[in-house]
Design a protein around this motif. Structure first.
Motif, mmCIF file in Angstrom:
data_model
loop_
_atom_site.group_PDB
_atom_site.id
_atom_site.type_symbol
_atom_site.label_atom_id
_atom_site.label_comp_id
_atom_site.label_asym_id
_atom_site.label_seq_id
_atom_site.Cartn_x
_atom_site.Cartn_y
_atom_site.Cartn_z
ATOM 1 N N TYR A 198 0.836 -1.202 0.000
ATOM 2 C CA TYR A 198 0.000 0.000 0.000
ATOM 3 C C TYR A 198 0.878 1.263 0.000
ATOM 4 O O TYR A 198 0.593 2.243 -0.700
ATOM 5 C CB TYR A 198 -0.912 0.001 1.219
ATOM 6 N N ASP A 199 1.962 1.245 0.789
ATOM 7 C CA ASP A 199 2.869 2.395 0.833
ATOM 8 C C ASP A 199 3.524 2.633 -0.525
ATOM 9 O O ASP A 199 3.681 3.783 -0.965
ATOM 10 C CB ASP A 199 3.940 2.179 1.904
ATOM 11 N N GLY B 123 1.063 4.219 -2.784
ATOM 12 C CA GLY B 123 0.868 5.614 -2.405
ATOM 13 C C GLY B 123 1.996 6.508 -2.885
ATOM 14 O O GLY B 123 1.767 7.652 -3.303
ATOM 15 N N LYS B 124 3.225 5.998 -2.864
ATOM 16 C CA LYS B 124 4.372 6.783 -3.334
ATOM 17 C C LYS B 124 4.298 7.014 -4.842
ATOM 18 O O LYS B 124 4.620 8.101 -5.332
ATOM 19 C CB LYS B 124 5.667 6.073 -2.967
ATOM 20 N N GLU C 242 1.631 9.605 -5.495
ATOM 21 C CA GLU C 242 2.126 10.939 -5.169
ATOM 22 C C GLU C 242 3.087 11.438 -6.247
ATOM 23 O O GLU C 242 3.085 12.627 -6.592
ATOM 24 C CB GLU C 242 2.827 10.914 -3.811
ATOM 25 N N ARG D 181 -3.121 -3.235 -5.006
ATOM 26 C CA ARG D 181 -3.269 -1.785 -4.990
ATOM 27 C C ARG D 181 -2.972 -1.282 -6.402
ATOM 28 O O ARG D 181 -1.932 -1.633 -6.974
ATOM 29 C CB ARG D 181 -2.304 -1.149 -3.999
ATOM 30 N N VAL E 273 -2.733 2.075 -9.064
ATOM 31 C CA VAL E 273 -2.718 3.508 -9.340
ATOM 32 C C VAL E 273 -3.273 3.691 -10.753
ATOM 33 O O VAL E 273 -2.686 3.211 -11.721
ATOM 34 C CB VAL E 273 -1.293 4.080 -9.249
ATOM 35 N N LEU F 209 -6.022 6.063 -6.334
ATOM 36 C CA LEU F 209 -5.608 4.751 -5.842
ATOM 37 C C LEU F 209 -6.832 3.896 -5.571
ATOM 38 O O LEU F 209 -7.774 4.363 -4.898
ATOM 39 C CB LEU F 209 -4.786 4.909 -4.568
#
Length: 243
Positions: free
Chosen positions: A49-50, A53-54, A57, A223, A225, A235
């Motif tokens: 998940y991290d 998220g990166k 971003e 996950r 994107v 996401l």
């Protein structure tokens, strides 16, 4: 007749017996063994998940940077080796005197030297527009390898004949202009070539998944994107896709 004094009752000793302690320790061991797999899954899910998220971003920052600085911004998606590498660059020109590292933002995706991606900060060549490295997400760290977290890229686009096509390139580049238009290129980064026909009319999706604890296959929630034509990346969570 004299009275006989009463003897105080002896209290039984307090505490646990060895058998009781052994039962408690055994139960703790069983519960711990049951919780470890769940804990490992949660840890791997959190890492996946991290990573997602990166990447989200990074894409959002690319769009914001392009609009704010008036320079075309490039995001490269590389899943040709390892777990995935995602980098952001800015189109720049050398300054008038070509002195030092001074750079001027370049507003279009075209006319930028493709091989300059590898320079990442070298002095610009006079009269050449090239891509200056800004930031990136490298998923080839020890944790991604240990947790078997990988990524894949899927591009869905409408061609000139209004036919919908879906590809899964190993290397893909997405250029965002200050006006928010997006252009895509699938292929080796040292051959980048954005034209009017390169306009993205569809979606680009990056799927981040992890393998099971026994490495037998994809497990858990993927996950993703998703980058639509508007460039407003988001996401989502879904079942692991087949690649």
């Amino acid at each position: 007749m004299p009275s006989i004094p009463l003897q105080p009752r002896r209290r039984s000793p307090s505490g646990f017996t060895l058998i009781e302690l052994a039962v408690v320790i055994t139960m703790i061991g069983i519960l711990s063994a049951m919780a470890i797999p769940s804990f490992l899954r949660e840890t791997r899910d959190r890492r996946a998940y991290d990573d997602a998220g990166k990447i989200l971003e990074l894409v959002r920052n690319a769009k914001t940077r392009a609009r704010g600085r008036g320079a075309a911004t490039l995001v490269t998606f590389d899943v040709s080796a390892g777990n995935g590498k995602y980098m952001m660059y800015e189109a720049v020109d050398a300054n008038a005197g070509n002195v030092g590292n001074a750079r001027t933002p370049h507003s279009t995706c075209s006319n930028a030297a493709a091989d300059a991606i590898t320079l990442q900060g070298a002095n610009p060549v006079a009269g050449t527009t090239y891509w200056n490295f800004i930031d990136g997400v490298d998923m080839n760290s020890a944790l991604e390898t240990q947790y078997a977290i990988t990524s894949a890229v899927t591009v869905t686009n409408w061609d000139a004949n209004n036919a919908l096509s879906t590809t899964t390139p190993k290397q893909y580049a997405l250029c965002i202009t200050p006006g928010g238009r997006m252009f895509g290129f699938a292929g080796a980064f040292n051959t980048l070539n954005f034209t009017a026909a390169s306009a993205v009319v569809g979606t680009v999706r990056v799927d981040i998944t992890r393998n099971g604890l026994d490495f037998s296959g994809v497990e858990g929630i993927a996950r993703s994107v998703v980058i639509p034509t508007s460039g407003n990346a988001r996401l989502i969570s879904a079942a692991p896709p087949a690649h």
